[in-house]
Write a protein that holds these residues in place. Structure first.
Motif, PDB file in Angstrom:
ATOM      1  N   PRO A 197     -20.235   3.014  20.224  1.00 21.15           N
ATOM      2  CA  PRO A 197     -19.975   4.462  20.231  1.00 21.15           C
ATOM      3  C   PRO A 197     -19.708   5.010  18.831  1.00 21.15           C
ATOM      4  CG  PRO A 197     -18.697   3.342  21.937  1.00 21.15           C
ATOM      5  CD  PRO A 197     -19.267   2.276  21.062  1.00 21.15           C
ATOM      6  N   LEU A 198     -20.220   6.182  18.585  1.00 19.07           N
ATOM      7  CA  LEU A 198     -20.002   6.841  17.299  1.00 19.07           C
ATOM      8  C   LEU A 198     -18.586   7.397  17.243  1.00 19.07           C
ATOM      9  CD1 LEU A 198     -20.878   7.947  14.594  1.00 19.07           C
ATOM     10  CD2 LEU A 198     -21.999   9.848  15.775  1.00 19.07           C
ATOM     11  N   GLN A 199     -17.860   6.994  16.216  1.00 13.07           N
ATOM     12  CA  GLN A 199     -16.504   7.473  15.983  1.00 13.07           C
ATOM     13  C   GLN A 199     -16.351   7.796  14.511  1.00 13.07           C
ATOM     14  OE1 GLN A 199     -14.270   4.124  17.387  1.00 13.07           O
ATOM     15  NE2 GLN A 199     -14.518   4.647  19.543  1.00 13.07           N
ATOM     16  N   LEU A 200     -15.471   8.742  14.223  1.00 15.08           N
ATOM     17  CA  LEU A 200     -15.338   9.247  12.866  1.00 15.08           C
ATOM     18  C   LEU A 200     -15.048   8.131  11.867  1.00 15.08           C
ATOM     19  CD1 LEU A 200     -15.466  11.934  11.348  1.00 15.08           C
ATOM     20  CD2 LEU A 200     -13.005  12.170  11.710  1.00 15.08           C
ATOM     21  N   GLU A 201     -14.178   7.207  12.237  1.00 15.91           N
ATOM     22  CA  GLU A 201     -13.778   6.168  11.286  1.00 15.91           C
ATOM     23  C   GLU A 201     -14.900   5.178  10.985  1.00 15.91           C
ATOM     24  OE1 GLU A 201     -12.115   5.086  15.415  1.00 15.91           O
ATOM     25  OE2 GLU A 201     -12.315   6.870  14.132  1.00 15.91           O
ATOM     26  N   LYS A 202     -15.949   5.159  11.795  1.00 19.79           N
ATOM     27  CA  LYS A 202     -17.063   4.253  11.546  1.00 19.79           C
ATOM     28  C   LYS A 202     -18.069   4.804  10.549  1.00 19.79           C
ATOM     29  CE  LYS A 202     -17.182   2.162  16.183  1.00 19.79           C
ATOM     30  NZ  LYS A 202     -18.048   1.945  17.383  1.00 19.79           N
ATOM     31  N   LEU A 203     -18.061   6.105  10.343  1.00 18.49           N
ATOM     32  CA  LEU A 203     -19.093   6.741   9.547  1.00 18.49           C
ATOM     33  C   LEU A 203     -18.984   6.410   8.058  1.00 18.49           C
ATOM     34  CD1 LEU A 203     -19.267  10.288  11.115  1.00 18.49           C
ATOM     35  CD2 LEU A 203     -21.174   8.673  10.970  1.00 18.49           C
ATOM     36  N   LYS A 204     -20.104   6.113   7.473  1.00 12.91           N
ATOM     37  CA  LYS A 204     -20.174   5.990   6.019  1.00 12.91           C
ATOM     38  C   LYS A 204     -20.075   7.384   5.418  1.00 12.91           C
ATOM     39  CE  LYS A 204     -23.406   4.561   2.377  1.00 12.91           C
ATOM     40  NZ  LYS A 204     -24.754   4.015   2.109  1.00 12.91           N
ATOM     41  N   PRO A 205     -19.273   7.571   4.348  1.00 17.32           N
ATOM     42  CA  PRO A 205     -19.177   8.900   3.731  1.00 17.32           C
ATOM     43  C   PRO A 205     -20.546   9.413   3.293  1.00 17.32           C
ATOM     44  CG  PRO A 205     -17.457   7.462   2.895  1.00 17.32           C
ATOM     45  CD  PRO A 205     -18.380   6.591   3.710  1.00 17.32           C
ATOM     46  N   VAL A 206     -20.734  10.724   3.381  1.00 15.45           N
ATOM     47  CA  VAL A 206     -22.042  11.279   3.034  1.00 15.45           C
ATOM     48  C   VAL A 206     -22.247  11.400   1.538  1.00 15.45           C
ATOM     49  CG1 VAL A 206     -22.371  12.528   5.202  1.00 15.45           C
ATOM     50  CG2 VAL A 206     -21.134  13.623   3.331  1.00 15.45           C
ATOM     51  N   ALA A 207     -21.164  11.516   0.774  1.00  9.68           N
ATOM     52  CA  ALA A 207     -21.277  11.623  -0.667  1.00  9.68           C
ATOM     53  C   ALA A 207     -21.058  10.266  -1.309  1.00  9.68           C
ATOM     54  CB  ALA A 207     -20.263  12.624  -1.220  1.00  9.68           C
ATOM     55  N   PRO A 208     -21.863   9.872  -2.273  1.00  8.02           N
ATOM     56  CA  PRO A 208     -21.675   8.574  -2.926  1.00  8.02           C
ATOM     57  C   PRO A 208     -20.390   8.556  -3.737  1.00  8.02           C
ATOM     58  CG  PRO A 208     -23.297   9.863  -4.121  1.00  8.02           C
ATOM     59  CD  PRO A 208     -22.952  10.648  -2.878  1.00  8.02           C
ATOM     60  N   GLY A 209     -19.872   7.350  -3.937  1.00 14.70           N
ATOM     61  CA  GLY A 209     -18.650   7.258  -4.714  1.00 14.70           C
ATOM     62  C   GLY A 209     -17.706   6.221  -4.184  1.00 14.70           C
TER      63      GLY A 209
END
Length: 275
Positions: free
Chosen positions: A263-275
């Motif tokens: 399931p997609l959850q916020l804490e699993k997401l890779k940040p969209v901006a590099p860094g």
């Protein structure tokens, strides 16, 4: 004995984000004001588009006649916004809440392919340097269409796909070609010969309730990915059948796929901006 009517599946394709990568000097514009960090294409299935149309039209009529919204610009037909079609970005929060309440009753199901534009910009630069060929918005869009259609077009006697119109050019031939590639890829994968007919059309949300449904689902996902605001996604989470984050290769070379088993959850997401 009379034959039963043929089975037909109805799909609607919409996008979220933009495909602006560079300015005229070649400077990367990703994430700057007016430019998104991501671009995604979604294939939304509706079991009964007419039910969705009638329900959304009834809701729109009810909201327009409500004195609470009297004088609100977006509710006037001259602005060609909410009074014409629901569009999550333009709708008032109070309107948006009512649409979100209604959407689950249509039992929509959406498959989304997501690209991160920093990755696209780097790929575009490498391709230009190596081959002299540019990465065009249509190329990116068509590849994502192929992705979302790949495993979806073999379970009915006929499939009807309405694409949200992009610009003034008629791209139905190019989109049909992308769908044909998706069908061939499916057949190679499963060593089969499925070739069910697909009817392709382009339209605008005011003519197709399914495009309004797809818009809301895509907007909710985009808010989660780009703004890390997940309440809209969570309100419709069961209706996201598959989200393919193609540029998150932290665990797999082909990207991260979110579905019932992951399931997609916020804490699993890779940040969209590099860094």
């Amino acid at each position: 004995m009379p034959q039963p009517p043929p089975s037909i599946r109805h799909f609607f394709v919409d996008e979220a984000g933009d495909l602006t990568l560079f300015d005229r000097r070649g400077r990367v514009l990703v994430g700057e004001p007016g430019n998104s960090y991501t671009f995604m294409v979604g294939l939304c299935e509706l079991p009964d588009p007419m039910v969705a149309h009638e329900a959304l039209e009834a809701l729109r009529a009810e909201l327009i006649s409500d004195p609470y919204f009297r004088g609100v610009p977006s509710m006037q037909r001259a602005t060609r916004k909410t009074a014409l079609a629901f569009h999550a970005k333009d709708d008032l929060p109070e309107v948006r809440r009512e649409v979100f309440r209604l959407l689950p009753s249509f039992n929509p199901s959406i498959v989304v392919a997501l690209r991160r534009k920093h990755e696209l910009a780097e790929f575009a630069r490498r391709r230009q340097q190596v081959s002299g060929r540019k990465v065009t918005p249509d190329l990116i869009y068509d590849e994502l269409v192929e992705r979302v259609c790949k495993d979806r077009l073999h379970k009915a006697e006929e499939h009807r796909i309405v694409f949200a119109r992009r610009g003034k050019a008629d791209r139905n031939a190019a989109l049909t070609a992308a769908i044909d590639r998706a069908k061939r890829a499916f057949n190679r994968k499963w060593n089969t010969e499925h070739d069910k007919p697909v009817v392709v059309a382009s339209g605008v949300p005011s003519d197709h309730a399914g495009l309004q449904v797809a818009d809301y689902l895509m907007w909710g996902l985009q808010r989660m990915i780009e703004r890390r605001e997940d309440r809209y996604f969570n309100a419709l989470a069961p209706h996201y059948r598959l989200v393919m984050d193609l540029d998150d290769r932290r665990n797999r070379a082909y990207g991260e796929w979110y579905n019932d088993s992951n399931p997609l959850q916020l804490e699993k997401l890779k940040p969209v901006a590099p860094g």
